[in-house]
Design an enzyme around this catalytic site. Structure first.
Site, PDB file in Angstrom:
ATOM      1  CE1 TYR A  86     -10.682   9.926  -2.232  1.00 31.86           C
ATOM      2  CE2 TYR A  86     -10.862  11.814  -3.794  1.00 31.86           C
ATOM      3  CZ  TYR A  86     -11.015  10.340  -3.170  1.00 31.86           C
ATOM      4  OH  TYR A  86     -11.774   9.976  -4.246  1.00 31.86           O
ATOM      5  CB  CYS A 123       0.545  11.305  -6.500  1.00 30.16           C
ATOM      6  SG  CYS A 123      -0.107  10.798  -5.338  1.00 30.16           S
TER       7      CYS A 123
END
Length: 437
Positions: free
Chosen positions: A307, A395
């Protein structure tokens, strides 16, 4: 008016004692043994709250209507400063769940939620604190990426909580100074769906989404200072096509300026599309890359960055260690920028889904997935890899806890887990977890 069905619960006004914080920025109370998720409260308070009408469920949702016994950590709701003149003071918007909470205490609440989710979902009992970003004092003026809604009259604002209603605003909430200085009340964008702002260094981009008349875009370009590029959905037929995608076509048309921004971190420039992913808090890129690098040995030979976006974490780590780098990212435009950003390094990048990537023999794997987390396929690949160190940037505490449970059961041990308040006054928190085996 017909009476509600037996399966539908009418709205109720309740007096509630607030017990603890919950994920998403709400708080937990109980009514006759049933859990109530209360918005706008602080643990320890007694409040009057109105529940939402709706189908019978295991829990209720409610909004505070009156604070009967206030917490010492309650402050004036910061959202009011962004409302247009004459606006109803109760017409507040979403996205600032801790607008009414002392900043330092909001970090304590986030840490409590983080610890709870690690324990409840991941069965990981660990003391974790949430630290402030460097220089953070007010929780305001930190967002370098902002999205604003546009109402039927072309006015800019934010959505009301759990609603499609748009609250018009005078300035972008929580935005870094250059974005916050744009007077929203002077702008009208009839036909637009939303307006996105992005800022990097000394330049920015305003991106209009939706079916706007070209004259509206031209007027926006005249109003915004010259350091702002103005971009729009290509379907508007305005401006030149943006670069960087196959065949010279892009989803954005350039009305003025450029469709790329340059971010600088620790002396290295990173090219990122104006509408591409970049860490939102202005201090986050430097803080996170430094934290990741601190977990790596100077003997590191090979790093895989899943990612990877435009390459921030992996490139920074490869620069610090001299290691070879392999990056994986699903967005082709981001990969093209990552190749440019990695100039001078021994690096290869693939435009691929992380759960389909073939991970090469690596000493270290870095991953920074979206809120959905890594998931089964990726965590299985991590366990089957040759890596002895994983650095997991997250997150979302819930998906982090889920994935850590799998990795720990697969033979990794948590070396460190740090929380950072890189989304001040919101319910979100960033974490960096280092795992080793």
């Amino acid at each position: 008016m017909s009476a509600p069905s037996a399966e539908e619960i009418p709205a109720m006004d309740l007096t509630l004692h607030i017990e603890s914080p919950a994920a998403g920025g709400s708080s937990i109370a109980r009514h006759e043994g049933q859990v109530v998720f209360v918005t706008g409260a602080i643990p320890g308070e007694t409040v009057r709250a109105r529940t939402e009408a709706g189908p019978k469920a295991k829990f209720l949702r409610a909004d505070v209507t009156e604070v009967l016994d206030a917490s010492e950590f309650r402050v004036d709701d910061r959202r009011s400063q962004f409302l247009t003149e004459g606006a109803d003071a109760g017409a507040l918007f979403g996205g600032m769940e801790f607008a009414h909470v002392d900043l330092a205490h909001s970090r304590e609440l986030k840490a409590e939620v983080l610890r709870d989710q690690l324990s409840r979902i991941g069965h990981i009992d660990r003391s974790v604190e949430v630290a402030a970003a460097p220089g953070e004092t007010t929780g305001l003026n930190w967002r370098t990426r902002v999205q604003l809604a546009v109402d039927g009259n072309g006015r800019l604002g934010m959505l009301a909580p759990r609603s499609h209603d748009i609250v018009p605003l005078t300035a972008a909430p929580l935005a870094t100074s250059a974005i916050a200085e744009v007077a929203l009340s002077s702008l009208r964008l009839p036909g637009a769906d939303r307006l996105e702002f992005a800022w990097a260094g000394d330049r920015g981009a305003a991106i209009v989404r939706g079916d706007c008349d070209p004259s509206v875009l031209s007027e926006l370009a005249q109003i915004l200072p010259s350091q702002w590029s103005v971009l729009a959905d290509a379907r508007n037929g305005t401006g030149r096509k943006g670069a960087g995608t196959k065949g010279g076509h892009s989803k954005l048309a350039v009305v003025r300026g450029e469709d790329q921004l340059i971010e600088t971190v620790s002396g290295r420039d990173y090219r990122v599309a104006a509408d591409g992913f970049w860490q939102v808090h202005e201090q986050a890129p430097g803080l996170l890359s430094k934290k990741v690098n601190s977990a790596l040995s100077d003997q590191t030979q090979m790093i895989t960055d899943l990612y990877c976006g435009v390459g921030l974490l992996g490139i920074s780590a490869a620069t610090a260690t001299g290691a070879r780098l392999y990056g994986v990212e699903g967005a082709k435009s981001a990969i093209e920028n990552a190749k440019v950003n990695a100039k001078g390094l021994t690096a290869n990048f693939d435009a691929s889904r992380a759960d389909r990537a073939k991970i090469p023999n690596s000493d270290v794997i870095i991953l920074d997935p979206p809120r959905a987390g890594a998931g089964k396929a990726v965590t299985r690949a991590l366990i089957e890899s040759s890596a002895t160190t994983i650095v997991y940037v997250s997150c979302d505490a819930a998906t982090l806890a889920r994935d850590l449970a799998v990795l720990v059961n697969g033979g990794f041990a948590i070396d460190s887990l740090s929380g950072f308040d890189l989304f001040p006054l919101t319910s979100h928190v960033e974490t960096v977890t280092v795992l080793r085996r």
